[in-house]
Scaffold this motif. Structure first.
Motif, PDB file in Angstrom:
ATOM      1  N   LYS A   1      -4.387   0.010  -0.670  1.00 39.94           N
ATOM      2  CA  LYS A   1      -3.596  -1.086  -1.116  1.00 39.94           C
ATOM      3  C   LYS A   1      -2.390  -0.782  -0.087  1.00 39.94           C
ATOM      4  O   LYS A   1      -2.019   0.480   0.290  1.00 39.94           O
ATOM      5  CB  LYS A   1      -3.168  -0.614  -2.440  1.00 39.94           C
ATOM      6  N   PRO A   2      -1.635  -1.779   0.026  1.00 37.37           N
ATOM      7  CA  PRO A   2      -0.585  -1.739   1.466  1.00 37.37           C
ATOM      8  C   PRO A   2       0.556  -1.326   0.525  1.00 37.37           C
ATOM      9  O   PRO A   2       0.878  -1.671  -0.662  1.00 37.37           O
ATOM     10  CB  PRO A   2      -0.366  -3.376   1.650  1.00 37.37           C
ATOM     11  N   ARG A   3       1.209  -0.379   1.286  1.00 35.41           N
ATOM     12  CA  ARG A   3       2.342   0.231   0.696  1.00 35.41           C
ATOM     13  C   ARG A   3       3.773  -0.400   1.165  1.00 35.41           C
ATOM     14  O   ARG A   3       3.972  -0.540   2.359  1.00 35.41           O
ATOM     15  CB  ARG A   3       2.425   1.925   1.208  1.00 35.41           C
ATOM     16  N   LEU A   4       4.605  -0.247   0.202  1.00 34.92           N
ATOM     17  CA  LEU A   4       5.970  -0.900   0.498  1.00 34.92           C
ATOM     18  C   LEU A   4       6.903   0.351   0.896  1.00 34.92           C
ATOM     19  O   LEU A   4       6.860   1.503   0.465  1.00 34.92           O
ATOM     20  CB  LEU A   4       6.756  -1.740  -0.718  1.00 34.92           C
ATOM     21  N   ASN A   5       7.726   0.025   1.913  1.00 37.79           N
ATOM     22  CA  ASN A   5       8.499   0.904   2.433  1.00 37.79           C
ATOM     23  C   ASN A   5       9.948   0.759   1.790  1.00 37.79           C
ATOM     24  O   ASN A   5      11.001   0.119   2.195  1.00 37.79           O
ATOM     25  CB  ASN A   5       8.661   0.828   4.057  1.00 37.79           C
TER      26      ASN A   5
END
Length: 125
Positions: free
Chosen positions: A99-103
């Motif tokens: 899953k793409p991770r938010l920063n």
């Protein structure tokens, strides 16, 4: 061949009913029926889930083209005895989906900059 017919064919190959497929994907049976009749199309997340459940590729479901993979190299391991050779095949492919991770620090700084810009503009007016 349409997306719906590919979904229907793969579902029938795996002997899964529309209801069972709907339960696996957390959607209604009517949604699966609409996909198969090409009234609607599954969204991206459901397309990925469909590919996993039906043991195929997202590219095949979406376009009808099967992806081309290079043949797996064969590894040869020599055992202690020189007259014996053990041949092991490497798995054809390994797919890892993350899953793409938010920063969070980036977004906090981003919001802070726009907050300060808003304050500045408010003071100027």
């Amino acid at each position: 061949m349409s997306v719906g017919s590919r979904i229907s064919d793969l579902r029938k190959e795996h002997n899964i009913s529309q209801g069972q497929l709907a339960k696996l994907l957390d959607v209604s049976r009517q949604a699966v029926s609409k996909w198969e009749n090409d009234q609607t199309s599954p969204d991206t997340l459901n397309l990925i889930k469909l590919a996993d459940v039906l043991e195929t590729e997202v590219e095949y479901l979406a376009t009808g083209q099967k992806p081309v993979y290079q043949p797996a190299p064969i590894m040869i391991n020599l055992v202690e005895k020189p007259d014996r050779v053990v041949v092991k095949e490497v798995p054809k492919r390994i797919i890892v989906r993350q899953k793409p991770r938010l920063n969070p620090p980036f977004w906090i700084a981003f919001a802070g900059v726009f907050f300060l810009l808003g304050l500045l503009l408010g003071l100027m007016l």
